[in-house]
Write a protein that holds these residues in place. Structure first.
Motif, PDB file in Angstrom:
ATOM      1  N   PHE A 198       0.836  -1.206   0.000  1.00 12.38           N
ATOM      2  CA  PHE A 198       0.000   0.000   0.000  1.00 12.38           C
ATOM      3  C   PHE A 198       0.870   1.254   0.000  1.00 12.38           C
ATOM      4  O   PHE A 198       0.585   2.222  -0.703  1.00 12.38           O
ATOM      5  CB  PHE A 198      -0.921   0.000   1.214  1.00 12.38           C
ATOM      6  N   SER A 199       1.957   1.228   0.776  1.00 13.72           N
ATOM      7  CA  SER A 199       2.868   2.373   0.782  1.00 13.72           C
ATOM      8  C   SER A 199       3.543   2.535  -0.572  1.00 13.72           C
ATOM      9  O   SER A 199       3.787   3.653  -1.037  1.00 13.72           O
ATOM     10  CB  SER A 199       3.922   2.214   1.882  1.00 13.72           C
TER      11      SER A 199
ATOM     12  N   LYS B 170       2.177   1.544  -3.419  1.00 18.18           N
ATOM     13  CA  LYS B 170       1.095   1.999  -4.293  1.00 18.18           C
ATOM     14  C   LYS B 170       0.845   3.490  -4.124  1.00 18.18           C
ATOM     15  O   LYS B 170       0.631   4.221  -5.092  1.00 18.18           O
ATOM     16  CB  LYS B 170      -0.162   1.192  -3.955  1.00 18.18           C
ATOM     17  N   LYS B 171       0.909   3.942  -2.875  1.00 13.18           N
ATOM     18  CA  LYS B 171       0.675   5.351  -2.588  1.00 13.18           C
ATOM     19  C   LYS B 171       1.793   6.226  -3.142  1.00 13.18           C
ATOM     20  O   LYS B 171       1.563   7.360  -3.558  1.00 13.18           O
ATOM     21  CB  LYS B 171       0.562   5.552  -1.071  1.00 13.18           C
TER      22      LYS B 171
END
Length: 314
Positions: free
Chosen positions: A183-184, A186-187
């Motif tokens: 997620f990090s 992706k962010k």
């Protein structure tokens, strides 16, 4: 000019953490599943045989489609969604109480995992410099081999004070770690679309062309068949060993973990040796030699393990 270190690349570092957590959780989970089938549900040999089928069959059937999908989709997004689905089925496996349902869940979870592998490989090629690709793949392979040792070893140790289902929760925790790291990533938005994403070929055409290449080259076909057959046999033997240990050492559930960990230690030693070689000559001969050693050592194990188990039981 000072050479940039591989782990100075934040994208690769995050991906490495994610893949390491996933590998550790998968192998910890696999040991827990075999133990659950063997010692808790007392499944017969047929059910045990179907465990490697549930793990390997989706990879055989969907690997081409997964590679095609990885070429056309956002790779970080694909890895992230794959881990989310894997977490869902891992939690569902925790609440499953019979072999048939467990095999169905394992098969569906394996299908989601297949989608992650080519996306991960493609992403490494995009974010790592060409001169560091060998180092990157070597590090990931070594960590996978270490997980093959550490996962069953810690699983065996955990079974002395907990249950196989609790061990499945370790895989769920590993999924959560992997999801958080992805997620990090992706962010951060550092994914790069590959050239294949702009290809004019349709997915169905690319899929069929991939299999045509395999069937048109006899050496490639033999290697692919031999690889999948040997992979299936290795998993099959690992699963059937649990039946043997249940019969001769019914009160020593941890023995399966020690044995699988020993197998992983041998794989780690071989992997480190091969990774140190700049070039592997005659890979087909090397693969054949490995299979001959595998078969010969299992014949030796079959002859020696019975008296060894009797010694342990006393």
């Amino acid at each position: 000019m000072k050479k940039e270190k591989l782990f100075a690349n934040s994208s690769y570092k995050r991906l490495f953490i994610s893949s390491t957590a996933a590998s550790f959780g998968d192998l910890f989970d696999m040991f827990a599943v075999i133990t659950l089938f063997t010692y808790v549900w007392h499944a017969n040999s047929l059910w045990i045989t179907l465990i490697p089928v549930a793990y390997a069959l989706p990879s055989i059937l969907l690997s081409q489609a997964a590679g095609n999908l990885a070429d056309r989709c956002d790779k970080v997004q694909l890895m992230f969604l794959s881990e989310l689905v894997r977490l869902l089925f891992t939690c569902l496996l925790f609440f499953t109480n019979e072999p048939l349902l467990a095999l169905g869940v394992l098969t569906l979870r394996s299908m989601s995992s297949v989608m992650k592998v080519p996306a991960q490989l493609a992403y490494v090629r995009e974010v790592v410099k060409e001169e560091q690709l060998l180092q990157a793949s070597t590090l990931q392979n070594i960590m996978f081999q270490i997980a093959k040792v550490v996962g069953p070893f810690l699983g065996a140790a955990a079974l002395t004070f907990t249950t196989p289902k609790a061990c499945i929760l370790v895989n769920a925790a590993a999924c959560i770690i992997s999801i958080g790291v992805l997620f990090s990533l992706k962010k951060a938005g550092k994914n790069i679309q590959g050239q294949a994403a702009r290809s004019s070929h349709q997915p169905k055409e690319t899929y069929s062309n991939g299999w045509k290449i395999v069937f048109q080259h006899s050496i490639l076909l033999r290697v692919v068949m031999l690889f999948h057959l040997s992979y299936f046999v290795v998993m099959l033997v690992d699963a059937q060993i649990s039946i043997f240990l249940r019969d001769v050492l019914p009160h020593h559930t941890e023995m399966l973990g020690w044995l699988l960990s020993g197998i992983g230690l041998g794989a780690l030693a071989t992997g480190v040796y091969l990774n140190r070689k700049k070039q592997v000559h005659h890979p087909f001969r090397l693969l054949s030699l490995g299979l001959l050693l595998f078969g010969g050592l299992y014949f030796l194990l079959a002859a020696l393990i019975q008296p060894l188990c009797h010694a342990i039981s006393f």
